[in-house]
Design an enzyme around this catalytic site. Structure first.
Site, PDB file in Angstrom:
ATOM      1  N   ASN A   1       2.459   6.345  -2.033  1.00 50.19           N
ATOM      2  CA  ASN A   1       3.493   7.376  -1.939  1.00 50.19           C
ATOM      3  C   ASN A   1       4.683   7.195  -2.888  1.00 50.19           C
ATOM      4  OD1 ASN A   1       2.115   8.655   0.191  1.00 50.19           O
ATOM      5  ND2 ASN A   1       3.077   7.323   1.704  1.00 50.19           N
TER       6      ASN A   1
ATOM      7  N   VAL B   1       0.827  -1.206   0.000  1.00 43.11           N
ATOM      8  CA  VAL B   1       0.000   0.000   0.000  1.00 43.11           C
ATOM      9  C   VAL B   1       0.861   1.256   0.000  1.00 43.11           C
ATOM     10  CG1 VAL B   1      -1.711   1.306   1.305  1.00 43.11           C
ATOM     11  CG2 VAL B   1      -1.916  -1.175   1.133  1.00 43.11           C
ATOM     12  N   CYS B   2       1.970   1.250   0.760  1.00 42.40           N
ATOM     13  CA  CYS B   2       2.813   2.437   0.828  1.00 42.40           C
ATOM     14  C   CYS B   2       3.425   2.758  -0.533  1.00 42.40           C
ATOM     15  CB  CYS B   2       3.908   2.272   1.882  1.00 42.40           C
ATOM     16  SG  CYS B   2       5.043   0.902   1.557  1.00 42.40           S
ATOM     17  N   THR B   3       3.725   1.712  -1.322  1.00 42.13           N
ATOM     18  CA  THR B   3       4.257   1.927  -2.665  1.00 42.13           C
ATOM     19  C   THR B   3       3.194   2.556  -3.557  1.00 42.13           C
ATOM     20  OG1 THR B   3       5.792   0.067  -2.482  1.00 42.13           O
ATOM     21  CG2 THR B   3       5.242   0.813  -4.705  1.00 42.13           C
TER      22      THR B   3
END
Length: 221
Positions: free
Chosen positions: A48, A43-45
Site C-alpha cells: 500500500n 508487507v503493508c509498505t
C-alpha cells in the site's frame, strides 16, 4: 584456500566500491565473512505505501513469483487429481484437512481462477488442437486485462476510499504525508472515448497498461 591463490571480489555494486581483496596467508579467506542480511520490507509498505524504488522492485518480484511460478506449479501439481475427481466437495474437504480452512480456501480460490475459465477439462486436452491453443490465448488475455485493472485501478481506488486525500491519522496529521504517497488509480481509456478526455499523459498510461497486458498474457500461456 586450497590452491593458495589470491582473489579480488568486485561484488555487484560496481562503482559504489564494494570490493574484497583476499591475499593468501595475510588476509581472511573469501568465506570467512558474510554480508549482513538485507532488512526485510514490511508487507503493508510493499502493498500500500511504497516510497522507494527498491519497494516497487520487490513488489514486482513477489508478484511475478506468484503469477508465473508458485501458482502454475500449484495448478500443475493438482490438475490431474482435479480432472480425475468426480466429487469436488471431497477434494475441498481433503484440502481443509491438510492445510487448514484459511489456506485451503485461498488455494481453492486460486485453482478456480487458474483452471476454471478453460472451456475443457484441464489435463485431458490435446495441446496441439487449434481450438485448445485459441482458448488458452483468449483466457490468458482476459486474465491479464482483469489483473491490470485490479492492480492499477481497483486496488488504488479502494485504498483512496479507505484513506481519502483529506484524511488524517491518529495523531491528527495528514495521512498522505511523509513516506506515504497518495496513489493515483490508472485505467485504460480508449483514444476515441466520448466520456473522458484523453491527454498526452493518458496516452502514455494506455501504452504502459497495454505493455503489461501483452507481457503478462504471453507469460501466462
Amino acid at each position: 584456500v586450497a590452491h593458495g591463490l589470491g582473489l579480488i571480489d568486485a561484488g555487484t555494486l560496481g562503482p559504489k566500491g564494494n570490493m574484497q581483496v583476499v591475499v593468501p596467508n595475510e588476509s581472511e579467506s573469501y568465506g570467512s565473512s558474510a554480508d549482513p542480511p538485507e532488512p526485510s520490507i514490511p508487507v503493508c509498505t510493499l502493498k500500500n505505501f511504497p516510497y522507494e524504488i527498491s519497494h516497487t522492485i520487490q513488489w514486482a518480484r513477489d508478484l511475478f513469483d506468484g503469477y508465473f511460478y508458485r501458482r502454475p506449479k500449484q495448478a500443475n501439481d493438482r490438475v490431474e487429481e482435479i480432472a480425475a475427481m468426480e466429487d469436488l466437495g471431497a477434494f475441498g474437504r481433503t484440502l481443509i484437512e491438510k492445510l487448514g480452512e484459511d489456506a485451503a480456501s485461498n488455494m481453492a480460490e486460486e485453482l478456480g481462477e487458474d483452471l476454471g475459465p478453460f472451456p475443457f477439462i484441464v489435463g485431458n486436452a490435446d495441446c496441439s488442437d487449434p481450438e485448445y491453443v485459441l482458448a488458452v490465448k483468449k483466457v490468458s488475455l482476459n486474465w491479464a486485462i482483469r489483473e491490470a485493472h485490479r492492480l492499477f485501478y481497483v486496488a488504488m481506488d479502494e485504498l483512496l476510499q479507505k484513506h481519502p486525500a483529506d484524511s488524517v491519522d491518529d495523531d491528527g496529521a495528514a495521512f498522505w504525508s511523509g513516506t506515504r504517497r497518495k496513489p493515483r488509480p490508472l485505467r485504460f481509456i480508449p483514444l476515441d472515448s466520448e466520456e473522458d478526455e484523453v491527454s498526452a499523459q493518458q496516452v502514455i498510461i494506455n501504452e504502459r497498461i497495454a505493455q503489461f497486458v501483452r507481457s503478462a498474457a504471453r507469460l501466462r500461456m
